[in-house]
Design a protein around this motif. Structure first.
Motif, PDB file in Angstrom:
ATOM      1  N   ARG A  41      32.442  34.744  69.532  1.00 41.95           N
ATOM      2  CA  ARG A  41      33.811  34.550  70.015  1.00 41.95           C
ATOM      3  C   ARG A  41      34.885  34.909  68.991  1.00 41.95           C
ATOM      4  O   ARG A  41      36.065  34.860  69.304  1.00 41.95           O
ATOM      5  N   ILE A  42      34.517  35.235  67.762  1.00 42.49           N
ATOM      6  CA  ILE A  42      35.506  35.264  66.683  1.00 42.49           C
ATOM      7  C   ILE A  42      35.911  36.650  66.201  1.00 42.49           C
ATOM      8  O   ILE A  42      36.786  36.762  65.346  1.00 42.49           O
ATOM      9  N   HIS A  43      35.306  37.697  66.701  1.00 41.99           N
ATOM     10  CA  HIS A  43      35.626  39.019  66.173  1.00 41.99           C
ATOM     11  C   HIS A  43      36.849  39.632  66.865  1.00 41.99           C
ATOM     12  O   HIS A  43      37.273  39.193  67.924  1.00 41.99           O
ATOM     13  N   VAL A  44      37.366  40.640  66.221  1.00 38.99           N
ATOM     14  CA  VAL A  44      38.447  41.429  66.799  1.00 38.99           C
ATOM     15  C   VAL A  44      37.780  42.607  67.494  1.00 38.99           C
ATOM     16  O   VAL A  44      36.954  43.290  66.903  1.00 38.99           O
ATOM     17  N   GLY A  45      38.099  42.850  68.727  1.00 37.83           N
ATOM     18  CA  GLY A  45      37.458  43.940  69.462  1.00 37.83           C
ATOM     19  C   GLY A  45      38.413  45.076  69.747  1.00 37.83           C
ATOM     20  O   GLY A  45      39.632  44.930  69.662  1.00 37.83           O
ATOM     21  N   ALA A  46      37.832  46.196  70.099  1.00 39.15           N
ATOM     22  CA  ALA A  46      38.609  47.395  70.424  1.00 39.15           C
ATOM     23  C   ALA A  46      38.912  47.454  71.909  1.00 39.15           C
ATOM     24  O   ALA A  46      38.088  47.083  72.728  1.00 39.15           O
ATOM     25  N   SER A  47      40.067  47.956  72.217  1.00 41.25           N
ATOM     26  CA  SER A  47      40.373  48.280  73.612  1.00 41.25           C
ATOM     27  C   SER A  47      39.773  49.645  73.927  1.00 41.25           C
ATOM     28  O   SER A  47      39.413  50.408  73.027  1.00 41.25           O
ATOM     29  N   ALA A  48      39.688  49.961  75.199  1.00 38.45           N
ATOM     30  CA  ALA A  48      39.255  51.308  75.597  1.00 38.45           C
ATOM     31  C   ALA A  48      40.242  52.336  75.059  1.00 38.45           C
ATOM     32  O   ALA A  48      39.851  53.401  74.574  1.00 38.45           O
ATOM     33  N   LYS A  49      41.515  51.997  75.106  1.00 36.65           N
ATOM     34  CA  LYS A  49      42.562  52.913  74.630  1.00 36.65           C
ATOM     35  C   LYS A  49      42.380  53.233  73.139  1.00 36.65           C
ATOM     36  O   LYS A  49      42.498  54.384  72.721  1.00 36.65           O
TER      37      LYS A  49
END
Length: 142
Positions: A41-49
């Motif tokens: 739950r703690i990571h920063v994720g990428a958007s598709a964009k």
């Protein structure tokens, strides 16, 4: 979740311009909490964009020390529950249907690396019939 604007800002902060075939690694220090119950739950994720933007810059390999490349699954699921629609679950992963790229998740010790100027070698395991597998990623600092 990080967007192209976040990547552009970080690149400007380190005074670096991406070149085709660079490998981009996103550090959020999640690897330091891999044994915590909330690790997923703690990571920063990428958007598709953001994923499209990186690929459009010539990036074919990108990685993170987080649990996954996309935003945390609980955020994806909540968004879908609140507004069911296509393209919400694993949106950054699905960019790979349109544009070829490789992502590496659950990296470790990115904090030990300089902002740029090193090489990354990736040694993936070949698994017949699979769409994913593990890799041994190694940073090479001259």
């Amino acid at each position: 979740m990080f967007e192209p604007e976040d990547l552009i800002e970080k690149l400007a902060a380190i005074n670096y311009t991406l070149k085709p075939f660079d490998i981009v690694l996103i550090r959020c220090d999640a690897d330091k909490r891999i044994h915590n119950d909330d690790f997923v739950r703690i990571h920063v994720g990428a958007s598709a964009k953001a994923t499209h933007w990186l690929i459009d810059q010539g990036i074919k390999v990108m990685g993170t020390d987080g649990w996954g490349w996309d935003i945390p699954l609980h955020i994806q699921a909540e968004d879908y529950r609140n507004n069911p629609r296509q393209g919400i679950i694993w949106q950054a992963h699905y960019v790979g249907i349109e544009k070829e790229y490789c992502q590496i998740e659950k990296l470790a010790n990115l904090k030990a690396l300089p902002p740029f100027g090193f090489k990354v070698a990736c040694f993936p395991a070949k698994i017949k019939g699979a769409s994913a597998g593990w890799t041994r990623a190694v940073a090479i600092i001259e």
